[in-house]
Design a protein around this motif. Structure first.
Motif, mmCIF file in Angstrom:
data_model
loop_
_atom_site.group_PDB
_atom_site.id
_atom_site.type_symbol
_atom_site.label_atom_id
_atom_site.label_comp_id
_atom_site.label_asym_id
_atom_site.label_seq_id
_atom_site.Cartn_x
_atom_site.Cartn_y
_atom_site.Cartn_z
ATOM 1 N N VAL A 152 0.851 -1.106 -0.092
ATOM 2 C CA VAL A 152 0.074 -0.091 0.043
ATOM 3 C C VAL A 152 0.713 1.154 0.012
ATOM 4 N N ILE A 153 1.942 1.127 0.752
ATOM 5 C CA ILE A 153 2.859 2.593 0.801
ATOM 6 C C ILE A 153 3.493 2.496 -0.688
ATOM 7 N N LEU A 154 4.175 1.674 -1.119
ATOM 8 C CA LEU A 154 4.374 1.618 -2.583
ATOM 9 C C LEU A 154 3.722 2.190 -3.533
ATOM 10 N N LEU A 155 2.222 1.567 -3.573
ATOM 11 C CA LEU A 155 1.220 1.872 -4.440
ATOM 12 C C LEU A 155 0.799 3.409 -4.409
ATOM 13 N N MET B 46 2.771 5.716 -3.013
ATOM 14 C CA MET B 46 3.855 6.318 -3.485
ATOM 15 C C MET B 46 4.106 6.461 -5.084
ATOM 16 N N GLY B 47 3.632 5.379 -5.708
ATOM 17 C CA GLY B 47 3.390 5.440 -7.151
ATOM 18 C C GLY B 47 2.427 6.079 -7.788
ATOM 19 N N ILE B 48 1.416 6.373 -7.010
ATOM 20 C CA ILE B 48 0.495 7.056 -7.350
ATOM 21 C C ILE B 48 0.579 8.616 -7.085
ATOM 22 N N PHE B 49 1.121 9.001 -6.076
ATOM 23 C CA PHE B 49 1.171 10.612 -5.849
ATOM 24 C C PHE B 49 2.533 10.949 -5.707
ATOM 25 N N ALA C 228 7.973 2.132 -11.318
ATOM 26 C CA ALA C 228 8.316 1.137 -10.588
ATOM 27 C C ALA C 228 7.684 0.859 -9.143
ATOM 28 N N ASN C 229 7.373 1.849 -8.435
ATOM 29 C CA ASN C 229 7.017 2.001 -6.940
ATOM 30 C C ASN C 229 5.144 1.649 -7.317
ATOM 31 N N LEU C 230 4.559 1.819 -8.244
ATOM 32 C CA LEU C 230 3.285 1.652 -8.471
ATOM 33 C C LEU C 230 3.251 0.032 -9.002
ATOM 34 N N TRP C 231 4.187 -0.262 -9.910
ATOM 35 C CA TRP C 231 3.966 -1.887 -10.078
ATOM 36 C C TRP C 231 4.648 -2.964 -8.913
ATOM 37 N N ALA C 232 5.489 -2.275 -8.303
ATOM 38 C CA ALA C 232 5.674 -3.211 -7.023
ATOM 39 C C ALA C 232 4.646 -3.093 -5.889
ATOM 40 N N GLY C 233 4.017 -1.891 -5.858
ATOM 41 C CA GLY C 233 3.188 -1.814 -4.939
ATOM 42 C C GLY C 233 1.895 -2.853 -5.394
#
Length: 96
Positions: A31-34, A36-39, A52-57
């Motif tokens: 959720v944290i990485l998701l 960070m990937g969005i915002f 990378a943050n979005l896909w890893a999340g």
């Protein structure tokens, strides 16, 4: 099923099942990485135009859901009582 007797009910590991702990940790990091990937800043120059943050999340959240579902569908059964060994409960090789 309300007519179950105490002998028919089985105890499960519940929240202490390692799959629940792993699933919760992976879910929290996911959720944290998701988020960070969005915002957050995508830094696409470092990752070759991939967020990378979005896909890893997303991957971590999916694996978390798999672990939590696995623990829910196949819970670990805890025996009612465990017989102690004949040596008084001492580990093998223990000497007084």
């Amino acid at each position: 099923m309300a007519a179950e007797t105490a002998s028919n009910r089985r105890h499960t590991a519940g929240a202490l099942d390692i799959r629940n702990i792993i699933g919760a940790l992976l879910g929290a990091y996911g959720v944290i990485l998701l988020l960070m990937g969005i915002f957050g800043d995508t830094e696409s120059d470092k990752t070759g135009d991939v967020n990378a943050n979005l896909w890893a999340g997303i991957a971590l959240v999916v694996v978390s859901v798999v672990f939590l579902t696995w623990a829910r569908l196949r819970p670990v059964r805890v025996p009612e009582h465990v017989e102690s060994p004949d040596d008084g409960g001492r580990p093998p090789g223990h000497q007084d």
